[in-house]
Design an enzyme around this catalytic site. Sequence first.
Site, short mmCIF file in Angstrom:
data_model
loop_
_atom_site.label_atom_id
_atom_site.label_comp_id
_atom_site.label_asym_id
_atom_site.label_seq_id
_atom_site.Cartn_x
_atom_site.Cartn_y
_atom_site.Cartn_z
CG ASP A 89 -1.81 -1.13 1.10
OD1 ASP A 89 -2.26 -1.65 0.08
OD2 ASP A 89 -2.25 -1.38 2.32
NE ARG A 90 -0.82 7.09 -2.30
CZ ARG A 90 -0.68 8.06 -3.42
NH1 ARG A 90 0.23 8.94 -3.28
NH2 ARG A 90 -1.59 8.06 -4.29
#
Length: 300
Positions: A140-141
Site C-alpha cells: 500500500d502507498r
Amino acid sequence: MYTYTPKKEKDRFTSFLVKEDDSLFDFAFKKMGSMSKTSLKSLLIKGQISVNDKTITQYDYSLKKGDKVKIDFTKGTAGLKSSKLSVLYEDDYIIVINKSEGLLSIATEKQEKNTAFRIVMNHLKKQNTNNRLYIVHRLDRETSGVLLFAKQKDIQMMLQENWQRIVTEKKYYALVEGILERKEGSIHTWLNEDLKSKRVYSSNFDNGGQESLTEYKVEKEYSKGYSLLSVNLKTGRKNQIRVHLQSIGHPIVGDKKYGGNTSPIGRVGLHATKLTIIHPITGKTMTFEAPIPEKMKKFK
C-alpha cells in the site's frame, strides 16, 4: 540460506565463509548462482568483491579455508539516488527494494510518474535501454518496507503463479492503538472489497470473499496506550493487515481509512520488515530485511 539485512548504508553487503580451498570466481558463482557469469565478472572488475577485507579483482584468486568473502551491492546500485527507496538486492532475475511510506508501488489512473516501479525502471534503463521491469506484488502507498520486482516476464509469471509456495515468510511491524488483551493470536476472516468506496470489509463467516489469515504478537506496549506488534501475513489480500487489526478493535495509527483516530508518528504505522522467498531460478532460500523505520523504532 541467504540473508540480507541492511543496517546502515555502508553495511549493504553479504558475506560468506570459505569452508574449503577454491578459486574466488568459482566460489562466488556457486554462492551467487542467481547471477550470470558476466554479472559476476562485472562485480570483480568494479572492485565489489573482497577477501578478508582486501579488494580482489582476479578471477582465479586462490581462496583458503577460513577466508571471508564479502560482496558489496552498494557500489552497484550507486546510480539510483532516491529519497523514496533503496535497493536491497539485485541479480539478473529479481530486484528487491526498501520502499518508503507515501510512495505508490505502481501507477494508478491518477498517479503515473512518482511510483516505486517508475524509479526502479528508470534506474535499470540507465544501465541498459533494453532492461525491463515487472511488478510481482504490491505494498500500500502508506506502507513502507520490502518490495520485490522481476526483471524478466517469465520470472514475473513464475513468482506470481507460485507465490504461496515461493514466499515462505512475510513479516510486518504494526504500531496500533490500544493495549491488546490477547498478547498473541491469529485473525481468520473473509475479505470483500467495495469497488465504489475501494474499502475492504471483514466477515467472520464465509460470504464468498477471500479467506484471509493474519498472525500477530505484541512486541512492546506503551504507557500512552499504544502497542507495537510483529505480524506474519499468511495470505496476501488487499489491505489485509489494516482491515484485520481494525476488526479486533486495534487499528493502525495514522490509518484513517481503517479506523485510526490518532497519528502520533505522522504516518501510517505499518512496515514490511522481512520477505523470505525460494529463488525462482536457483531454488535457494533468500531472506531480505528492511529495519523498522526510526519513527516507529523510537516511538515512546
